[in-house]
Design an enzyme around this catalytic site. Structure first.
Site, PDB file in Angstrom:
ATOM      1  N   LEU A   8       0.863  -1.191   0.000  1.00 53.43           N
ATOM      2  CA  LEU A   8       0.000   0.000   0.000  1.00 53.43           C
ATOM      3  C   LEU A   8       0.893   1.232   0.000  1.00 53.43           C
ATOM      4  O   LEU A   8       1.660   1.458   0.933  1.00 53.43           O
ATOM      5  CB  LEU A   8      -0.902   0.005   1.239  1.00 53.43           C
ATOM      6  CG  LEU A   8      -1.797  -1.227   1.410  1.00 53.43           C
ATOM      7  CD1 LEU A   8      -2.711  -1.052   2.629  1.00 53.43           C
ATOM      8  CD2 LEU A   8      -2.630  -1.492   0.156  1.00 53.43           C
ATOM      9  N   GLY A  11      -0.705   6.706  -0.132  1.00 57.06           N
ATOM     10  CA  GLY A  11      -0.872   7.836   0.791  1.00 57.06           C
ATOM     11  C   GLY A  11       0.112   8.960   0.504  1.00 57.06           C
ATOM     12  O   GLY A  11       1.167   8.764  -0.101  1.00 57.06           O
ATOM     13  N   ARG A  15       1.940  13.679   7.402  1.00 56.02           N
ATOM     14  CA  ARG A  15       2.714  14.013   8.603  1.00 56.02           C
ATOM     15  C   ARG A  15       4.205  14.209   8.316  1.00 56.02           C
ATOM     16  O   ARG A  15       4.944  14.703   9.147  1.00 56.02           O
ATOM     17  CB  ARG A  15       2.507  12.903   9.663  1.00 56.02           C
ATOM     18  CG  ARG A  15       1.101  12.889  10.245  1.00 56.02           C
ATOM     19  CD  ARG A  15       0.795  11.572  10.972  1.00 56.02           C
ATOM     20  NE  ARG A  15       0.438  10.487  10.039  1.00 56.02           N
ATOM     21  CZ  ARG A  15       0.137   9.247  10.398  1.00 56.02           C
ATOM     22  NH1 ARG A  15       0.176   8.906  11.688  1.00 56.02           N
ATOM     23  NH2 ARG A  15      -0.190   8.332   9.512  1.00 56.02           N
ATOM     24  N   GLY A  75      -8.432   5.574   2.768  1.00 59.19           N
ATOM     25  CA  GLY A  75      -8.060   4.674   3.859  1.00 59.19           C
ATOM     26  C   GLY A  75      -7.502   3.357   3.356  1.00 59.19           C
ATOM     27  O   GLY A  75      -7.639   3.026   2.167  1.00 59.19           O
ATOM     28  N   ALA A 421      59.282  25.754 -14.736  1.00 57.98           N
ATOM     29  CA  ALA A 421      58.302  26.388 -13.849  1.00 57.98           C
ATOM     30  C   ALA A 421      57.791  27.698 -14.456  1.00 57.98           C
ATOM     31  O   ALA A 421      58.532  28.412 -15.123  1.00 57.98           O
ATOM     32  CB  ALA A 421      58.937  26.633 -12.488  1.00 57.98           C
TER      33      ALA A 421
END
Ligand code: UD1
Ligand code: CA
Length: 457
Positions: A8, A11, A15, A75, A421
């Site tokens: 499931l 949802g 929250r 639900g 360099a």
């Protein structure tokens, strides 16, 4: 006996206070729903009830999982009714239907298998997994008469006395398919939350004197995630479990409490993981490495006996025995052959670094191919980008790049060549040559004596 599995996952996860569907929140680098998929992968048929931002959830489904859309989330009972009435389900030939929530990443397959086995054996109308928990807030409470379960009362509908009950519903069930389809339409939303509760089927079974099986498991395998704080709890528990299993395989952890490892990461025996190290994605660390402290490695492979300290690696292949850091940043497409050293404040990207080559400090090597034993000195960089396109730099074996050199790509430095360099190299340098691009130094004698002191100006 045929068993169908259902997750499931429709949802919203209100929250969580997040835009992301709850089941897609990451737990040790995996979306939560992957844990459910792993636990029921072995069943004959698998469905996932999706709803909120369904496309995103469908994207995460693994092979063999079919989605069913629950347009409105009324639900858990409504979610299951939607599945049973769906076109996708009509031809399902299962005897039993296992239902699990999408928000319980600590679940283990062993518990589900035991639930199925006992439900079969007793020919039960349903089986349910429960646990005694220290803090039952938010869970459905198990109401018993002796050994028998009579009903489940949701937190919102519970009396003060019922709130004290510590045995709770895990949300994992094994239903006899006949019982489920004959009774699912009887559920209503006469409760505090006006939701259709799947849990009301337990009372229906009891009132019809049908057998119900309870499998009681430990608290740590049923924890649900309904809030960010519960997500943190669950992730912490899984992390501890994961690190323990690495320890069992012979991996040393200096401080497990500051170590973050994704589920997908492989670590071989003899490796030492120091404090505050993050290993994520498809990372593999081979034998006898030391990684950390303060190191992040993502989607990389690290060969045995390497040492990596205070560094960030992403999309890197280290073939073995490299010394990296402190403060190195190795980016996507960096490939290090054996015995490479990359030191402080060096960055590499999309480059091959040959065996024994060294980039010990303050350097940028991007879009370059370094053969064996190249020395790339402090302050030197490959100039790989002309503002429009990226170009490659080729450095043949045994070349010595002096300090503060710009290698303007595309450019090739020949075998055994040396670059003086401070040079800006725009033309190829032949093998064994000295490439130098620099003004003559002038010394002005007595200059400081003739210069006026500052405060007279
Ligand atoms: C549910 C149980 C509770 C149990 C707890 C365990 C019910 C009524 N309650 O409560 O007894 O202790 O799980 O974790 O079942 N979902 C849908 N469609 C919907 C509603 C929910 O697919 O219409 C999905 C959610 O995405 C979630 C799962 O079902 O993955 C559980 O829903 P949630 O709202 O988290 O239920 P809880 O309040 O935790
Ligand atoms: Ca839940």
């Amino acid at each position: 006996m045929k068993v169908t599995g259902v997750i499931l996952a429709a949802g919203k996860g209100t929250r969580m206070k997040s835009d992301l569907p709850k089941v897609l929140h990451s737990v040790l680098g995996q979306p939560m729903i992957n844990y459910g998929q792993s636990a029921i992968r072995h069943l004959n048929h698998k469905y996932v009830v999706v709803g909120h931002k369904s496309e995103l959830v469908i994207n995460q489904l693994q092979a063999g999982f079919k989605s069913v859309l629950q347009k409105e989330q009324l639900g858990t009972g409504h979610a299951v009714a939607t599945l049973l009435n769906s076109e996708e389900f009509i031809e399902d030939d299962a005897d039993y239907i296992v239902i699990i929530p999408g928000d319980v990443p600590l679940l283990i397959k062993k518990n589900i298998d035991r639930l199925i086995e006992l439900s079969f054996k007793k020919n039960a109308a349903l089986g349910i997994i429960t646990a005694e928990v220290s803090n039952p807030a938010g869970y459905g409470r198990i109401i018993r008469k002796g050994d028998t379960i009579t009903k489940i009362v949701e937190e919102a509908d519970s009396s003060e006395a019922e709130k004290q009950i510590k045995e709770v519903n895990s949300g994992m069930y094994c239903f006899n398919k006949k019982f489920l389809s004959q009774n699912i339409e009887k559920l209503d939303d006469n409760n505090e939350q006006n939701e259709i509760y799947l849990t009301d089927l337990i009372e229906i079974a009891f009132l019809n004197k049908l057998d119900t099986v309870i499998v009681k498991v430990s608290e740590d395998t049923i924890k649900g995630v309904n809030s960010m704080s519960q997500l943190n709890d669950v992730e912490k528990a899984l992390r501890e479990k994961l690190i323990s299993s690495h320890m069992e395989n012979g991996v040393y952890f200096q401080d497990a409490s500051t170590t973050y490892i994704d589920e997908s990461v492989l670590i071989k025996a003899g490796t030492r993981i120091m404090a505050n190290t993050h290993l994520t994605g498809t990372t593999e660390i081979h034998e006898n490495c030391t990684v950390g402290p303060n190191t992040m490695i993502n989607d990389s492979s690290i060969g045995s006996n390497s040492n990596i300290i205070l560094s960030v690696l992403d999309g890197v292949t280290v073939k073995g025995t490299a010394t990296i850091g402190p403060y190195a940043h190795l980016r996507k497409g960096s490939v290090l052959e054996l015995d490479v050293k990359i030191g402080a404040f060096a960055e590499t990207k999309n480059s091959n670094i040959g065996k024994g080559s060294k980039i010990p400090h303050l350097a940028y090597v991007g879009d370059a191919d370094l053969e064996e034993n190249v020395n790339f000195s402090a302050g030197s960089i490959t100039v790989n980008y002309d503002g429009k396109n990226k170009h490659r730099t080729d450095i043949k074996k045994d070349a010595f790049i002096g300090s503060d050199v710009m290698l303007v790509a595309p450019v090739t430095i020949g075998e055994g060549a040396m670059i003086g360099a401070g040079s800006v190299i725009t033309k190829d340098v032949p093998s064994k040559a000295l490439g130098i691009e620099r003004n003559q130094q002038k010394n002005i004698e007595g200059y400081m004596d003739r210069k006026k002191p500052r405060d007279e100006n």
